[in-house]
Write a protein that holds these residues in place. Structure first.
Motif, PDB file in Angstrom:
ATOM      1  N   GLY A  21       0.811  -1.206   0.000  1.00  0.00           N
ATOM      2  CA  GLY A  21       0.000   0.000   0.000  1.00  0.00           C
ATOM      3  C   GLY A  21       0.842   1.252   0.000  1.00  0.00           C
ATOM      4  N   VAL A  22       0.152   2.396   0.028  1.00  0.00           N
ATOM      5  CA  VAL A  22       0.832   3.684   0.032  1.00  0.00           C
ATOM      6  C   VAL A  22       0.381   4.493   1.236  1.00  0.00           C
ATOM      7  N   VAL A  23       1.341   5.028   1.959  1.00  0.00           N
ATOM      8  CA  VAL A  23       1.075   5.949   3.056  1.00  0.00           C
ATOM      9  C   VAL A  23       1.151   7.368   2.496  1.00  0.00           C
ATOM     10  N   ASP A  24       0.105   8.127   2.691  1.00  0.00           N
ATOM     11  CA  ASP A  24       0.067   9.498   2.205  1.00  0.00           C
ATOM     12  C   ASP A  24       0.939  10.380   3.103  1.00  0.00           C
ATOM     13  N   LEU A  25       1.929  11.023   2.504  1.00  0.00           N
ATOM     14  CA  LEU A  25       2.820  11.897   3.271  1.00  0.00           C
ATOM     15  C   LEU A  25       2.344  13.337   3.308  1.00  0.00           C
ATOM     16  N   ALA A  26       1.361  13.672   2.479  1.00  0.00           N
ATOM     17  CA  ALA A  26       0.927  15.065   2.392  1.00  0.00           C
ATOM     18  C   ALA A  26       0.466  15.629   3.735  1.00  0.00           C
ATOM     19  N   PRO A  27      -0.312  14.894   4.550  1.00  0.00           N
ATOM     20  CA  PRO A  27      -0.756  15.490   5.817  1.00  0.00           C
ATOM     21  C   PRO A  27       0.390  15.842   6.758  1.00  0.00           C
ATOM     22  N   ALA A  28       1.433  15.045   6.752  1.00  0.00           N
ATOM     23  CA  ALA A  28       2.545  15.280   7.672  1.00  0.00           C
ATOM     24  C   ALA A  28       3.440  16.423   7.230  1.00  0.00           C
ATOM     25  N   PHE A  29       3.412  16.750   5.948  1.00  0.00           N
ATOM     26  CA  PHE A  29       4.329  17.768   5.428  1.00  0.00           C
ATOM     27  C   PHE A  29       3.596  18.884   4.704  1.00  0.00           C
ATOM     28  N   ALA A  30       2.310  19.048   4.986  1.00  0.00           N
ATOM     29  CA  ALA A  30       1.483  20.010   4.257  1.00  0.00           C
ATOM     30  C   ALA A  30       2.010  21.432   4.341  1.00  0.00           C
ATOM     31  N   ASP A  31       2.639  21.781   5.473  1.00  0.00           N
ATOM     32  CA  ASP A  31       3.135  23.146   5.637  1.00  0.00           C
ATOM     33  C   ASP A  31       4.476  23.380   4.957  1.00  0.00           C
ATOM     34  N   ARG A  32       5.082  22.285   4.432  1.00  0.00           N
ATOM     35  CA  ARG A  32       6.413  22.418   3.840  1.00  0.00           C
ATOM     36  C   ARG A  32       6.521  21.890   2.415  1.00  0.00           C
ATOM     37  N   ALA A  33       5.615  21.021   2.014  1.00  0.00           N
ATOM     38  CA  ALA A  33       5.753  20.370   0.702  1.00  0.00           C
ATOM     39  C   ALA A  33       4.387  20.170   0.067  1.00  0.00           C
ATOM     40  N   ALA A  34       4.220  20.719  -1.128  1.00  0.00           N
ATOM     41  CA  ALA A  34       2.977  20.534  -1.861  1.00  0.00           C
ATOM     42  C   ALA A  34       2.987  19.260  -2.689  1.00  0.00           C
ATOM     43  N   ASP A  35       4.172  18.726  -2.928  1.00  0.00           N
ATOM     44  CA  ASP A  35       4.299  17.565  -3.797  1.00  0.00           C
ATOM     45  C   ASP A  35       5.653  16.914  -3.548  1.00  0.00           C
ATOM     46  N   LEU A  36       5.940  15.856  -4.307  1.00  0.00           N
ATOM     47  CA  LEU A  36       7.189  15.127  -4.083  1.00  0.00           C
ATOM     48  C   LEU A  36       8.399  15.961  -4.469  1.00  0.00           C
ATOM     49  N   ARG A  37       8.247  16.835  -5.448  1.00  0.00           N
ATOM     50  CA  ARG A  37       9.368  17.719  -5.788  1.00  0.00           C
ATOM     51  C   ARG A  37       9.771  18.556  -4.590  1.00  0.00           C
TER      52      ARG A  37
END
Length: 284
Positions: A21-37
């Motif tokens: 499966g995939v763990v969504d990282l967006a919630p943990a880094f929302a204030d610093r990263a909009a995407d994988l770039r």
């Protein structure tokens, strides 16, 4: 760690592979990263690993849509004729410096998505390659520091419209058709790769092995490419360097082998996985 860009339930995000499966990282880094770039420029792998360890996958890998690993890089820089067997089959002389060209971000597609064969050509060729994603940006990066700037490694299929590529001495026209640059399935961090030179690459079309090489066969290795490219441009986090293909490309075979509607092309790189794409005629 395996990092991916993906879409699920109509929303694009980025995450880490955990089991199937995939763990969504967006919630943990929302204030610093909009995407994988953005994320690969944070130097936050330890933080991400801790988050993933305690997180539950939001979806199975079979349920998501894989996006290009970096869907929106500032630059995609491609190395050409960077393996001797391909250089020889292409009839090219060795050069003192790398032969480079650029791809457009909009030409990319993800793992599992069809590579589109345009109606203007029947010379749709495969090129299995190893991709390097920049994590820490820089200018005039010294060779002995180059690998410190690498966020990870992935797989690229630089599918090429050969007759358009040969219209002139420049490659651009044959290398930038939409939905021809397959990039995936994920980014593997350097700690899981170890020595990248040990990675073996194999390209298969409908199960037939057509390319086989190891990264140590590169004429200009990853360190040389980063040092050379960063001399003339500022490498930024999320930039992609695609390191070239080895011998066995379709247009140099006798008779030539080109990809057709209904075919399936796979590029496998040890320590990373398999980038698989069906071939479909582009509808216009």
């Amino acid at each position: 760690m395996r990092l991916i860009s993906y879409a699920w339930q109509g929303k694009a995000s980025f995450g880490a592979v955990k089991g199937d499966g995939v763990v969504d990282l967006a919630p943990a880094f929302a204030d610093r990263a909009a995407d994988l770039r953005d994320f690969v420029g944070l130097d936050a792998l330890d933080e991400a690993r801790a988050y993933v360890e305690g997180a539950t996958p939001v979806a199975a890998l079979t349920d998501i849509t894989f996006l290009p690993v970096i869907p929106n890089p500032d630059k995609i820089i491609m190395a050409a004729v960077n393996y001797d067997d391909h250089r020889i089959e292409a009839g090219r002389d060795r050069t003192e410096n790398p032969v480079l060209f650029l791809r457009l971000a909009e030409s990319q597609t993800g793992h599992g998505a069809p590579l589109k064969a345009p109606p203007e050509s029947h010379h749709f060729d495969y090129e299995g390659e190893i991709a390097v994603v920049i994590g820490k940006g820089g200018r005039r990066i010294a060779r002995d520091q180059a690998l410190d700037h690498v966020a990870g490694y992935s797989i690229y299929n630089d599918a090429s419209i050969r007759d358009w590529q040969r219209h002139t001495s420049q490659f651009t026209a044959g290398k930038n058709w939409n939905d021809t640059g397959a990039f995936g399935p994920w980014l593997v961090t350097p700690d899981e790769i170890g020595d990248y030179r040990d990675m073996a690459l194999e390209t298969r079309l409908n199960g037939q092995v057509l390319q086989s090489c190891v990264a140590s066969d590169m004429i200009f290795d990853v360190e040389a490419l980063i040092a050379y490219i960063s001399t003339w441009t500022h490498l930024r986090h999320g930039d992609v360097i695609v390191t070239g293909t080895c011998g066995g490309v379709g247009f140099k075979r006798v008779p030539p082998i080109f990809m057709r509607d209904g075919d399936v092309v796979e590029v496998e790189v040890s320590k990373i996985g398999i980038l698989r794409n069906p071939i479909a005629n582009e509808t216009v």
